[in-house]
Design a protein around this motif. Structure first.
Motif, short mmCIF file in Angstrom:
data_model
loop_
_atom_site.label_atom_id
_atom_site.label_comp_id
_atom_site.label_asym_id
_atom_site.label_seq_id
_atom_site.Cartn_x
_atom_site.Cartn_y
_atom_site.Cartn_z
N PRO A 24 -21.96 -27.25 -14.45
CA PRO A 24 -22.30 -27.13 -13.04
C PRO A 24 -23.65 -27.72 -12.64
N ILE A 25 -24.30 -28.49 -13.51
CA ILE A 25 -25.63 -28.99 -13.16
C ILE A 25 -25.57 -30.00 -12.03
N ASN A 26 -24.47 -30.71 -11.92
CA ASN A 26 -24.30 -31.72 -10.88
C ASN A 26 -23.38 -31.16 -9.81
N GLN A 27 -23.91 -30.98 -8.60
CA GLN A 27 -23.11 -30.37 -7.54
C GLN A 27 -21.89 -31.21 -7.17
N ASP A 28 -21.88 -32.47 -7.51
CA ASP A 28 -20.74 -33.31 -7.19
C ASP A 28 -19.49 -32.89 -7.94
N VAL A 29 -19.65 -32.05 -8.96
CA VAL A 29 -18.48 -31.58 -9.69
C VAL A 29 -17.57 -30.77 -8.78
N VAL A 30 -18.12 -30.17 -7.72
CA VAL A 30 -17.30 -29.44 -6.75
C VAL A 30 -16.30 -30.40 -6.10
N ARG A 31 -16.78 -31.54 -5.66
CA ARG A 31 -15.89 -32.54 -5.05
C ARG A 31 -14.85 -33.03 -6.05
N VAL A 32 -15.29 -33.27 -7.28
CA VAL A 32 -14.38 -33.80 -8.29
C VAL A 32 -13.28 -32.80 -8.61
N VAL A 33 -13.65 -31.53 -8.83
CA VAL A 33 -12.65 -30.51 -9.15
C VAL A 33 -11.68 -30.33 -7.98
N ASN A 34 -12.21 -30.34 -6.76
CA ASN A 34 -11.32 -30.20 -5.61
C ASN A 34 -10.37 -31.38 -5.47
N GLN A 35 -10.85 -32.59 -5.71
CA GLN A 35 -9.98 -33.75 -5.65
C GLN A 35 -8.93 -33.73 -6.75
N MET A 36 -9.32 -33.26 -7.93
CA MET A 36 -8.40 -33.21 -9.06
C MET A 36 -7.25 -32.24 -8.83
N ILE A 37 -7.60 -31.01 -8.40
CA ILE A 37 -6.60 -29.95 -8.46
C ILE A 37 -6.76 -28.88 -7.40
N LYS A 38 -7.97 -28.39 -7.14
CA LYS A 38 -8.12 -27.14 -6.41
C LYS A 38 -7.87 -27.28 -4.91
N LYS A 39 -8.39 -28.36 -4.31
CA LYS A 39 -8.21 -28.59 -2.88
C LYS A 39 -8.64 -27.35 -2.07
N ARG A 40 -9.72 -26.72 -2.52
CA ARG A 40 -10.25 -25.56 -1.81
C ARG A 40 -10.91 -26.01 -0.52
N ASP A 41 -11.04 -25.07 0.42
CA ASP A 41 -11.78 -25.36 1.64
C ASP A 41 -13.20 -25.76 1.29
N PHE A 42 -13.73 -26.73 2.01
CA PHE A 42 -14.99 -27.36 1.61
C PHE A 42 -16.15 -26.39 1.52
N TRP A 43 -16.08 -25.27 2.23
CA TRP A 43 -17.21 -24.34 2.25
C TRP A 43 -17.17 -23.32 1.12
N MET A 44 -16.08 -23.30 0.34
CA MET A 44 -15.92 -22.24 -0.67
C MET A 44 -16.60 -22.62 -1.98
N PRO A 45 -17.43 -21.73 -2.51
CA PRO A 45 -18.13 -22.03 -3.76
C PRO A 45 -17.26 -21.73 -4.99
N PHE A 46 -17.62 -22.34 -6.11
CA PHE A 46 -17.04 -21.97 -7.40
C PHE A 46 -17.95 -20.91 -8.04
N ALA A 47 -17.51 -20.41 -9.21
CA ALA A 47 -18.23 -19.30 -9.83
C ALA A 47 -18.88 -19.72 -11.15
N PRO A 48 -20.03 -19.15 -11.48
CA PRO A 48 -20.67 -19.40 -12.78
C PRO A 48 -20.22 -18.39 -13.82
N VAL A 49 -20.29 -18.78 -15.08
CA VAL A 49 -20.07 -17.85 -16.18
C VAL A 49 -21.24 -17.97 -17.14
N VAL A 50 -21.74 -16.82 -17.61
CA VAL A 50 -22.92 -16.78 -18.46
C VAL A 50 -22.81 -15.56 -19.37
N LYS A 51 -23.38 -15.64 -20.56
CA LYS A 51 -23.40 -14.47 -21.44
C LYS A 51 -24.45 -13.48 -20.95
N ARG A 52 -24.22 -12.23 -21.27
CA ARG A 52 -25.07 -11.14 -20.78
C ARG A 52 -26.55 -11.36 -21.11
#
Length: 568
Positions: free
Chosen positions: A425-453
């Motif tokens: 997720p370091i490059n915010q353009d990955v949002v556009r790429v993932v949406n173009q690939m598969i998700k087609k989410r509304d443009f304002w909707m964020p994705f989620a991070p995952v991290v160890k405790r």
């Protein structure tokens, strides 16, 4: 030890099995029949959880169904018609509806529905006398308490949703493994229905797309939101009591508020409506929680019911000064009732109930299933890496996007790594790429991070040390957000993280560890593995189909790393 089968047959139907002190299997019907938010009897899910648990019908002590059928039942299409202000009823229809809403008819119809369900369950091989029913909101409360409690000290248990069995909310205290009922909220006073009716008015699907309104809310200016919130405050309020209670300020039940909304919000901008509705929701929920914390003196709060799927409202609750601890049951919409009703049966039988350790309660694709899904499919390269975590981390660090269908499927609305799409997720353009690939989410909707405790505090503001392994809360991001901007809400810099607890999912954790070793960063992007409008993938065949029908190029399928061949 008893064995309990839990069933919920309403919106987002599901089944679960409880044995040896814990829920060992759970499945939503939508994952198997591929009908999103399926409403009806979860026959495939029942067969699925019994198979996962290695049980036959004769091995099950009791079948618990999560409803008393007190409310007049409505299918999704009937709810849509009720939301639509253009829906006009004839005199006969109005008379029929009046009769259907009388308490005598509702009791009569509830008895009919129970007998119908006993007959259905008998067809699955269970004797009717083994069938029991649990009230909707008591079941939500049981899920929250028995699924999340850490000790025998007191908890305040709150439930809130659109409605079920004539209620939309309830209040309980709990200690030493016992729930004590304090208060109910009538279904006519439903905050959840206000949110659902507004969702429909704005052109979205109620009972599904409410999260899109929550996601849009931060983009509007506070001044505009306050004006809209004031309109909503004219419909519903919270009185401090005693006891604290919800107070409807309009004559009609709030599920019938569509015409009033359209009159009051005519020519108000979409984003301002979303912001005002969310501000109103957070205000009422926090005032209600604060009032009950003060009334009971109990500062540790557990919650369930569809309203607590609103992670921004959960954030507001968790930040209240009088609240020392807050946690919402994972995926606490009605699908979770299948687990809660198991807890109800086990508790009544005096069984020991262990809290949830993880939510990976579904099927796992084995080698034979993966090979069958891949057989005869051209254009794919297959690897079986000796170290899958290291290989995948390397791909992610290089900027590739990788889907994952491995390990037991997670239950509920959130993808928790085993049926997920992962990216750096370091490059915010990955949002556009993932949406173009598969998700087609509304443009304002964020994705989620995952991290160890152990790394979470560096990236998220969490002074109370709250847990979030199931993505049920939102936190402000810290200045390290530049390392995971593709997984941050750009309007308010919050995030809904999956904070993985040690040992919950070793294979998933290994990918995070290897990514950290390569990059020095701790956060990955995680979004659900599904085509737009479809349920999350379940089987190996589902995963391969989505790979082939989308722009995805890489898939972890069990022990295989599957890559689309480059076209020349």
């Amino acid at each position: 030890m008893g064995v309990y089968l839990g069933v919920f047959d309403g919106h987002n139907a599901a089944a679960a099995v409880f044995s040896d002190g814990r829920c060992i299997a759970a499945l939503q019907e939508e994952r198997l029949n591929r009908i999103k938010n399926y409403h009806g009897i979860p026959e495939q899910a029942v067969r699925g959880v019994l198979q996962l648990a290695g049980l036959r019908p004769e091995d099950v002590s009791q079948v618990w169904i999560a409803s008393n059928y007190i409310s007049t039942p409505r299918l999704p299409e009937e709810r849509l018609a009720a939301f639509d202000d253009r829906y006009k009823r004839s005199v006969r229809q109005q008379a029929t509806r009046f009769v259907a809403n009388t308490s005598a008819y509702r009791r009569y119809r509830a008895g009919q529905r129970m007998e119908e369900r006993r007959h259905t369950v008998a067809g699955w091989g269970f004797e009717p006398e083994r069938v029991h029913f649990s009230a909707h909101h008591a079941t939500h409360a049981a899920a929250a308490y028995y699924g999340l409690r850490q000790d025998d000290d007191p908890y305040l248990i709150l439930t809130l949703d659109g409605g079920g069995d004539g209620l939309c909310g309830s209040v309980w205290t709990a200690r030493n493994g016992k729930l004590e009922h304090l208060h109910d909220v009538a279904e006519q006073n439903s905050l959840g229905e206000i949110y659902a009716v507004t969702t429909h008015m704005l052109g979205f699907v109620p009972l599904e797309h409410e999260y899109k309104l929550m996601g849009m809310a931060p983009y509007a200016a506070r001044s505009y939101a306050e004006k809209v919130a004031e309109i909503y405050h004219g419909y519903l309020d919270v009185d401090s009591g005693p006891p604290p209670r919800w107070r409807r300020k309009v004559p009609e039940a709030l599920k019938q508020i569509g015409p009033r909304l359209q009159r009051d919000l005519v020519r108000v901008r979409f984003d301002n409506i979303c912001a005002g509705l969310q501000l109103f929701t957070e205000d009422l929920v926090t005032r209600w929680v604060r009032a009950w914390v003060e009334a009971t003196g109990i500062r540790r709060v557990l919650a369930s019911g569809g309203v607590f799927m609103n992670v921004k409202a959960n954030k507001a609750v968790s930040e209240l000064d009088p609240v020392d601890w807050f946690e919402a049951f994972p995926s606490c919409g009605d699908e979770s009732l299948a687990l809660g009703t198991c807890y109800m049966g086990a508790q009544l039988d005096g069984q020991d109930i262990q809290p949830l350790q993880h939510y990976y309660l579904g099927p796992e694709p084995d080698q034979a299933e993966c090979e069958a899904a891949l057989e005869g499919v051209g254009g794919l390269e297959l690897e079986q890496p000796a170290d899958m975590a290291k290989r995948v981390a390397q791909l992610l660090a290089e900027g590739h996007i990788v889907a994952r269908a491995a390990g037991p499927m997670e239950f509920g609305a959130r993808a928790l790594g085993n049926r997920s799409i992962l990216a750096d997720p370091i490059n915010q353009d990955v949002v556009r790429v993932v949406n173009q690939m598969i998700k087609k989410r509304d443009f304002w909707m964020p994705f989620a991070p995952v991290v160890k405790r152990q790394h979470a505090d560096r990236h998220f503001v969490n002074p109370k040390g709250l847990v979030s392994p199931y993505m049920m809360n939102t936190f402000d991001s810290t200045e390290t957000r530049s390392e995971f901007m593709a997984a941050v809400h750009t309007a308010d810099l919050t995030a809904r993280p999956q904070i993985v607890e040690a040992g919950q999912n070793p294979a998933y954790e290994a990918i995070l560890d290897e990514f950290t070793a390569l990059t020095g960063r701790h956060v990955l992007l995680n979004t659900s593995f599904n085509l737009h409008g479809e349920p999350i993938v379940c089987s190996a065949a589902d995963a391969v189909r989505v790979l082939l029908e989308s722009g995805l190029e890489r898939l972890i399928l069990g022990r295989y790393l599957v890559t689309k061949k480059t076209k020349t």
